[in-house]
Design a protein around this motif. Structure first.
Motif, PDB file in Angstrom:
ATOM      1  N   LYS A  26       1.869  -6.726  -2.885  1.00 16.67           N
ATOM      2  CA  LYS A  26       0.588  -6.454  -3.540  1.00 16.67           C
ATOM      3  C   LYS A  26       0.451  -7.258  -4.834  1.00 16.67           C
ATOM      4  N   LEU A  27       1.541  -7.365  -5.568  1.00 18.69           N
ATOM      5  CA  LEU A  27       1.516  -8.117  -6.823  1.00 18.69           C
ATOM      6  C   LEU A  27       1.282  -9.603  -6.590  1.00 18.69           C
ATOM      7  N   ASP A  29      -0.749 -10.938  -4.568  1.00 16.37           N
ATOM      8  CA  ASP A  29      -2.180 -11.174  -4.419  1.00 16.37           C
ATOM      9  C   ASP A  29      -2.926  -9.956  -4.953  1.00 16.37           C
ATOM     10  N   LEU A  30      -2.804  -9.769  -6.246  1.00 17.04           N
ATOM     11  CA  LEU A  30      -3.295  -8.557  -6.898  1.00 17.04           C
ATOM     12  C   LEU A  30      -4.802  -8.386  -6.769  1.00 17.04           C
ATOM     13  N   SER A  31      -5.553  -9.457  -6.834  1.00 22.12           N
ATOM     14  CA  SER A  31      -7.013  -9.321  -6.742  1.00 22.12           C
ATOM     15  C   SER A  31      -7.439  -8.792  -5.380  1.00 22.12           C
ATOM     16  N   VAL A  34      -6.692  -5.047  -5.395  1.00 22.75           N
ATOM     17  CA  VAL A  34      -7.704  -4.324  -6.178  1.00 22.75           C
ATOM     18  C   VAL A  34      -8.969  -4.157  -5.337  1.00 22.75           C
ATOM     19  N   TYR A  53      -4.246  -2.130 -10.223  1.00 22.80           N
ATOM     20  CA  TYR A  53      -3.257  -2.827 -11.043  1.00 22.80           C
ATOM     21  C   TYR A  53      -2.010  -1.983 -11.288  1.00 22.80           C
ATOM     22  N   PRO A  56       0.959  -1.147  -7.583  1.00 24.37           N
ATOM     23  CA  PRO A  56       2.067  -2.034  -7.191  1.00 24.37           C
ATOM     24  C   PRO A  56       3.258  -1.977  -8.146  1.00 24.37           C
ATOM     25  N   TRP A  57       2.973  -1.912  -9.456  1.00 21.82           N
ATOM     26  CA  TRP A  57       4.066  -1.814 -10.419  1.00 21.82           C
ATOM     27  C   TRP A  57       4.815  -0.496 -10.263  1.00 21.82           C
TER      28      TRP A  57
END
Length: 144
Positions: A26-27, A29-31, A34, A53, A56-57
């Protein structure tokens, strides 16, 4: 080393690795992730972006907590709550007749198989609960 301890270690590393992988994809391709969160139509902007945002973290941190055993029980409890939330969100989207990609493991052009996604989450919840249960009698491991 007992076979049960080895089995628990393998399951712990597998579950933690699953969430590290999931969060990392996910990180990368974060956009797109989202956008996937926004497709659920559960929360309005900017909350969809905040969740997009944050999640994923959280998955990566929880994965490391579970795999390394540091804050293991706390990591499992938060993971179970998170998976329950994911399952409720998927069930809600399914009940609304929306045909979306859940974004569960990064970008995909395929729509989500809702029953399979919920079943996967319930399996992960069962695994996390089992690991929690097997660890109840042990002292908590925290960094010193």
């Amino acid at each position: 080393m007992k076979a049960s301890i080895i089995a628990i270690l393998i399951l712990r590393v597998a579950l933690g690795g699953f969430f590290i992988y999931s969060g990392t994809t996910k990180l990368m391709d974060l956009s797109d992730f989202v956008d996937s969160v926004g497709n659920y139509q559960i929360v309005d902007r900017p909350w969809d972006a905040i969740f997009g945002y944050f999640v994923p973290w959280l998955e990566v941190v929880l994965g490391f907590a579970i795999a390394t055993g540091i804050y293991f029980r706390s990591g499992l409890v938060i993971t179970i709550v998170m998976l329950l939330g994911f399952s409720i969100a998927i069930a809600w989207v399914w009940s609304q007749g929306l045909n979306i990609n859940c974004g569960c493991h990064g970008k995909s052009d395929e729509p989500t198989n809702y029953p399979l996604s919920i079943a996967r989450n319930l399996g992960l919840i069962t695994l996390a609960a089992g690991l929690f249960w097997t660890n109840l009698g042990r002292p908590a491991k925290t960094p010193e």
